[in-house]
Each structure stands twice: as C-alpha cells, then as structure tokens.
Enzyme design. Structure first.
Site, PDB file in Angstrom:
ATOM      1  N   ARG A 172       0.836  -1.210   0.000  1.00 48.96           N
ATOM      2  CA  ARG A 172       0.000   0.000   0.000  1.00 48.96           C
ATOM      3  C   ARG A 172       0.870   1.260   0.000  1.00 48.96           C
ATOM      4  O   ARG A 172       0.437   2.313  -0.439  1.00 48.96           O
ATOM      5  CB  ARG A 172      -0.877   0.030   1.257  1.00 48.96           C
ATOM      6  CG  ARG A 172      -1.999  -0.974   1.267  1.00 48.96           C
ATOM      7  CD  ARG A 172      -2.624  -1.079   2.648  1.00 48.96           C
ATOM      8  NE  ARG A 172      -3.217   0.144   3.148  1.00 48.96           N
ATOM      9  CZ  ARG A 172      -4.468   0.555   2.903  1.00 48.96           C
ATOM     10  NH1 ARG A 172      -5.245  -0.182   2.145  1.00 48.96           N
ATOM     11  NH2 ARG A 172      -4.930   1.669   3.424  1.00 48.96           N
ATOM     12  N   ARG A 176       9.570   5.783  -3.440  1.00 52.50           N
ATOM     13  CA  ARG A 176       9.918   6.543  -4.642  1.00 52.50           C
ATOM     14  C   ARG A 176      11.265   7.254  -4.506  1.00 52.50           C
ATOM     15  O   ARG A 176      11.668   7.614  -3.399  1.00 52.50           O
ATOM     16  CB  ARG A 176       8.820   7.520  -5.062  1.00 52.50           C
ATOM     17  CG  ARG A 176       8.053   8.272  -4.068  1.00 52.50           C
ATOM     18  CD  ARG A 176       7.144   9.291  -4.776  1.00 52.50           C
ATOM     19  NE  ARG A 176       5.735   8.971  -4.675  1.00 52.50           N
ATOM     20  CZ  ARG A 176       4.963   9.331  -3.651  1.00 52.50           C
ATOM     21  NH1 ARG A 176       5.459  10.024  -2.654  1.00 52.50           N
ATOM     22  NH2 ARG A 176       3.690   9.002  -3.639  1.00 52.50           N
ATOM     23  N   ARG A 249      -8.713  -6.881  13.606  1.00 52.92           N
ATOM     24  CA  ARG A 249      -7.903  -6.080  14.525  1.00 52.92           C
ATOM     25  C   ARG A 249      -8.770  -4.910  14.973  1.00 52.92           C
ATOM     26  O   ARG A 249      -9.450  -4.275  14.143  1.00 52.92           O
ATOM     27  CB  ARG A 249      -6.640  -5.579  13.795  1.00 52.92           C
ATOM     28  CG  ARG A 249      -5.608  -4.974  14.721  1.00 52.92           C
ATOM     29  CD  ARG A 249      -4.956  -6.016  15.608  1.00 52.92           C
ATOM     30  NE  ARG A 249      -3.854  -5.444  16.358  1.00 52.92           N
ATOM     31  CZ  ARG A 249      -3.520  -5.869  17.583  1.00 52.92           C
ATOM     32  NH1 ARG A 249      -4.189  -6.851  18.169  1.00 52.92           N
ATOM     33  NH2 ARG A 249      -2.494  -5.315  18.215  1.00 52.92           N
ATOM     34  N   ARG A 280      -0.124   5.997  15.996  1.00 51.48           N
ATOM     35  CA  ARG A 280      -0.031   7.345  15.433  1.00 51.48           C
ATOM     36  C   ARG A 280      -0.741   8.359  16.309  1.00 51.48           C
ATOM     37  O   ARG A 280      -1.630   8.008  17.089  1.00 51.48           O
ATOM     38  CB  ARG A 280      -0.570   7.411  14.000  1.00 51.48           C
ATOM     39  CG  ARG A 280      -1.713   6.499  13.686  1.00 51.48           C
ATOM     40  CD  ARG A 280      -1.970   6.390  12.168  1.00 51.48           C
ATOM     41  NE  ARG A 280      -3.085   5.474  11.954  1.00 51.48           N
ATOM     42  CZ  ARG A 280      -3.437   4.941  10.792  1.00 51.48           C
ATOM     43  NH1 ARG A 280      -2.778   5.238   9.696  1.00 51.48           N
ATOM     44  NH2 ARG A 280      -4.457   4.116  10.689  1.00 51.48           N
ATOM     45  N   GLU A 300      -3.842   6.701  18.603  1.00 54.78           N
ATOM     46  CA  GLU A 300      -4.506   5.501  18.084  1.00 54.78           C
ATOM     47  C   GLU A 300      -3.761   4.265  18.573  1.00 54.78           C
ATOM     48  O   GLU A 300      -2.610   4.041  18.214  1.00 54.78           O
ATOM     49  CB  GLU A 300      -4.497   5.590  16.552  1.00 54.78           C
ATOM     50  CG  GLU A 300      -5.304   4.534  15.863  1.00 54.78           C
ATOM     51  CD  GLU A 300      -5.358   4.770  14.341  1.00 54.78           C
ATOM     52  OE1 GLU A 300      -5.531   5.934  13.910  1.00 54.78           O
ATOM     53  OE2 GLU A 300      -5.188   3.799  13.610  1.00 54.78           O
ATOM     54  N   TYR A 348      -9.737  -5.234   2.889  1.00 52.67           N
ATOM     55  CA  TYR A 348      -9.032  -4.041   3.370  1.00 52.67           C
ATOM     56  C   TYR A 348      -9.312  -2.899   2.380  1.00 52.67           C
ATOM     57  O   TYR A 348      -8.428  -2.413   1.696  1.00 52.67           O
ATOM     58  CB  TYR A 348      -7.539  -4.359   3.427  1.00 52.67           C
ATOM     59  CG  TYR A 348      -6.647  -3.404   4.190  1.00 52.67           C
ATOM     60  CD1 TYR A 348      -7.098  -2.194   4.700  1.00 52.67           C
ATOM     61  CD2 TYR A 348      -5.310  -3.728   4.395  1.00 52.67           C
ATOM     62  CE1 TYR A 348      -6.248  -1.348   5.395  1.00 52.67           C
ATOM     63  CE2 TYR A 348      -4.453  -2.899   5.080  1.00 52.67           C
ATOM     64  CZ  TYR A 348      -4.929  -1.710   5.572  1.00 52.67           C
ATOM     65  OH  TYR A 348      -4.074  -0.873   6.249  1.00 52.67           O
ATOM     66  N   ASP A 350     -10.294   0.761   0.932  1.00 53.36           N
ATOM     67  CA  ASP A 350     -10.291   2.196   1.204  1.00 53.36           C
ATOM     68  C   ASP A 350     -11.641   2.775   0.791  1.00 53.36           C
ATOM     69  O   ASP A 350     -12.432   2.111   0.123  1.00 53.36           O
ATOM     70  CB  ASP A 350      -9.160   2.882   0.431  1.00 53.36           C
ATOM     71  CG  ASP A 350      -7.820   2.733   1.148  1.00 53.36           C
ATOM     72  OD1 ASP A 350      -7.827   2.646   2.389  1.00 53.36           O
ATOM     73  OD2 ASP A 350      -6.785   2.694   0.465  1.00 53.36           O
TER      74      ASP A 350
END
Ligand code: FAD
Ligand code: UDP
Length: 365
Positions: A172, A176, A249, A280, A300, A348, A350
């Site tokens: 995911r 770069r 989870r 996070r 979190e 999963y 988005d």
C-alpha cells in the site's frame, strides 16, 4: 407486501451510497445502524470547531475521476495532501519512503546513491520471492528502513509477527526516488470541507435512517420489512459463526483537547517503535488547515478484537481467507440478501473502493 424495497444494515459509506443510488431508482430504502450516528468509520464529531475523525484519520484519495466527481457533488473537497512524519525513538523521518527519508537516514543526495544503498542491503539478504510482509518489505527497502520504520509499527498494528502477515499490506505504501512526501500515488486527494458528515448527509438525504438499531436484536422482523436486505456488518456474525470466527484487529482512540494552537505541526505522526503503545497521533485541525485557538489530538492504539469492540481491520491471512471463502459461498447462494463493504466482504477496502463497490452493486440491482 413489504414496506420497503431494501433494508440496508449499516449507515457507513457502502450503505449510504447504495441507499442513495436506489432512491434515485425510486426504490424505498430503510437504513439502520447500531451506532448513535451515521457515517460508520468516516464519522466526524465537531469539537472546539474542529472536525475530529472519531474512528481514525480518513484521507480521501482515488485515481478514478468518476468517483472523485461523485463525492465532490455532495461536498467540496480541499487540497489536503497526506504527508505523515514518522517518529522512531525521537528521530523524525518523512513518509512514505522517498528521497527525503533516504537523505535523513543515510545522508544520500541522489536517487542513484539511494538505490545503491538499498541494493547493497537487499543483496546481503539473499531473498527469494517474498512470501510475507517482512520479506516483501526487506526486498523493497532493505534492512534499515524495515527495522526503523516498518517492523515495530507493523507488529504492534497487527498484533502478530511481520512474517505471519500477507505481503500485500506493505505494498500500500509507495517507495519513490523523488523528493515527494505525498503518501498516495492517486491523481485526486483531499478532505471534505466541513468534514465527512456532509458527504454522508448528502447521500442519505430523504432516506429513512434508524440509529441505535442492532440488526441482530431483531433480524427477522427487520428483514420482513423489506423485499431485500443489504448487509454491511460482519459476515461471520450474520451466519452465527457457524464455520468459526474471522479474525479482526481493533483499535482504541484516545481523543484529547489541548490548550495550544499547534501540537505537532502535522496532521499525522506515526510512532514506529514497537515499545510506544500507540501507532499514530492525529492532530485533526491540520486536515482542514484550521486556525482555532485550541487543538484536538488522538492517539490511536491497536487492540485485540473481542466481543463488544469494533472490528476495524480484516486480517487477510491464509486461515481467514479460507474461512471467508466458506461464508462467501453461503452469501452467494442468497437470493434476497446482498453483502457489501469492509466487514461483509472482509476486504481491506479504502473509501474510494467501497464507493466503487456500492455503485457497482447498485447498478446490478
Ligand atoms: P463501515 O464504515 O464500518 O460501516 C459499517 C456500518 O455498519 C457501521 O456504521 C456499523 O455500526 C454498522 N453495523 C455493523 N453491524 C451492524 C448491525 N449488526 N446492526 C446495525 N448496524 C451495524 N480509507 C481511506 O480511503 N482513506 C483513509 O485514510 C482511511 N483511513 C482509515 C483509518 C482507519 C483507522 C480505518 C479503520 C479505516 C480507514 N479507511 C480509510 C477505510 C474506510 O474507513 C472504509 O473503507 C470505509 O469506511 C468502509 O465503509 P463500510 O460502509 O464498508 O464500513
Ligand atoms: N506501515 C509501516 N510503517 C508506517 C506506516 C505503515 O510499517 O509508518 C505499514 C503497516 O504494516 C501498515 C501498512 O504499512 O499496516 C499500511 O499502512 P497504511 O498507512 O496504509 O495503514 P492504514 O491507514 O490502513 O492503517
């Protein structure tokens, strides 16, 4: 005669998009949700004038112009670009893995130097084709990045070893060799101005919604109200766990109001060391470039999933994939029940993918 064409279980994105599309076809829908609000996991609560993402940071991104125009037809999106920072034992790094990260880690200044550094580390490992998240991550970015920015975060996030997780999860994240901290590669990205509730309210306009209504407390009566049912909750629960429990989870969110206008200077800071118990810290005002005098932050914490907790992430390993297939076979044999969304499809997903799936399903109805 049933009162409704569709009973839609779940007022999250899947349920809201499906209901909206069916209403356009003059179908009568009843949407129910066990929570006290609509929106599912994209719900925002306004605290101190700040739209707080109550179930974790949600950044909209898509490559699909149709989906982008679709969501923008309900609410205007801003130009927010997600560029999280990683904090590893007090050291700060840019994410996703890009030239800024490589410079911060190794002092390398050119793509060739960075590529060489990674190649040297990967060559030493003698990896064959990656079979799990650890091998996939090591073969993409080498040992240093894996150890500092991936291993600890991943293992606390998922509650299991990176060697026991599917490789696709780490894919995911972009890698770069440009100085570009954009977390996503997609063409379109942003946050709804005024929060996600505007999007959901627009989708559900004119549709009957009953909140604090748990499908499982009254499933037969509820299903009898409509010709067809659209179910967006947990598929294993729908089938009374007859083949066994799918694993999920969970998360715990600790929201705090702070008497400062800027706590961390960025919307998202990941804590990548295993011994920091949260993954996070989100500072919500930065999603909308807020100028409020106070701020709201959320820590979190990953959490084990058990009865009474929310199932946030499907764990798509081999065992669960095989188990899901059994439930999915039952689902496919249903004539009047449609399963959709992150929990019912055990994917999963988005947001843009859930919207695309709901649009596709609505077209087929
Ligand atoms: P949900 O939003 O889970 O909605 C399902 C609804 O069904 C819920 O409201 C639930 O209360 C209801 N329900 C379940 N069971 C019952 C029942 N028995 N009776 C009545 N109601 C029931 N996506 C992105 O694109 N970008 C991001 O940045 C992003 N960040 C995320 C961060 C976190 C922490 C999480 C968990 C997800 C994130 N996502 C993100 C994914 C996004 O949340 C989902 O793709 C999307 O919200 C899924 O919509 P859904 O309708 O399938 O499910
Ligand atoms: N990940 C990581 N370090 C980070 C961020 C992510 O190792 O700083 C890994 C981790 O395994 C995570 C996966 O990449 O589960 C996907 O990250 P993403 O940000 O897409 O997760 P989400 O926002 O869906 O929780």
């Amino acid at each position: 005669m049933a009162n409704y064409d569709y009973l839609i279980v779940g007022a999250g994105l899947f349920g809201a998009v499906f209901a909206h599309e069916m209403q356009k076809k003059n179908k009568k829908c009843l949407v129910i949700d066990k929570r006290s609000h609509f929106g599912g996991n994209v719900f925002c609560e306004n605290i101190e004038g700040i739209n707080v993402h109550k179930y974790g940071a949600h950044i909209f991104h898509t490559n699909d112009k149709y989906i982008w125009d679709y969501v923008n037809s309900f609410v205007e999106f801003n130009r927010y670009t997600n560029s999280p920072m990683a904090n590893y034992n007090g050291e700060l790094y840019n994410l996703p893995f890009n030239m800024n990260t490589f410079y911060q880690l190794w002092g390398v200044k050119t793509p060739a130097e960075a590529q060489q550094k990674i190649r040297d580390q990967v060559d030493q490992l003698n990896l064959k084709s990656p079979n799990n998240l650890e091998e996939q991550a090591l073969s993409l970015v080498g040992t240093d990045i894996y150890e500092k920015l991936i291993k600890g975060y991943t293992e606390k996030q998922w509650g299991r070893k990176a060697t026991e997780l599917p490789a696709f999860i780490i894919k995911r994240l972009p890698v770069r060799f440009t100085f570009d901290n954009n977390y996503f590669n997609d063409k379109y990205q942003g946050i709804p101005i005024g929060g996600y509730n505007k999007l959901i309210a627009g989708l559900l306009e004119g549709i009957e919604v009953r909140l604090e209504t748990d499908f499982f407390e009254n499933r037969n009566d509820l299903m009898n109200l409509a010709d067809k049912t659209v179910f967006t909750g947990k598929i294993d629960e729908f089938y009374d766990y007859q083949f066994g429990n799918l694993e999920y989870r969970s998360l715990r969110f600790d929201h705090r109001i702070l008497e400062t206008d800027n706590f961390q200077g960025n919307a998202v800071v990941n804590y990548t060391a295993f011994d920091v118990p949260y993954t996070r810290i989100i500072e919500h005002k930065h999603f909308e470039f807020g100028k409020q005098t106070k701020t709201v932050i959320t820590k979190e914490y990953p959490d084990t999933y058990e009865d009474g907790k929310e199932a946030y992430y499907p764990i798509n390993d081999d065992r669960n994939t095989a188990l899901f297939k059994k439930y999915s076979a039952l689902a496919k044999s249903e004539l009047n029940i449609i399963f959709g969304g992150r929990l019912a499809e055990y994917k999963y997903y988005d947001m843009h993918q859930v919207i695309a799936a709901a649009l596709k399903t609505s077209r087929e109805c």
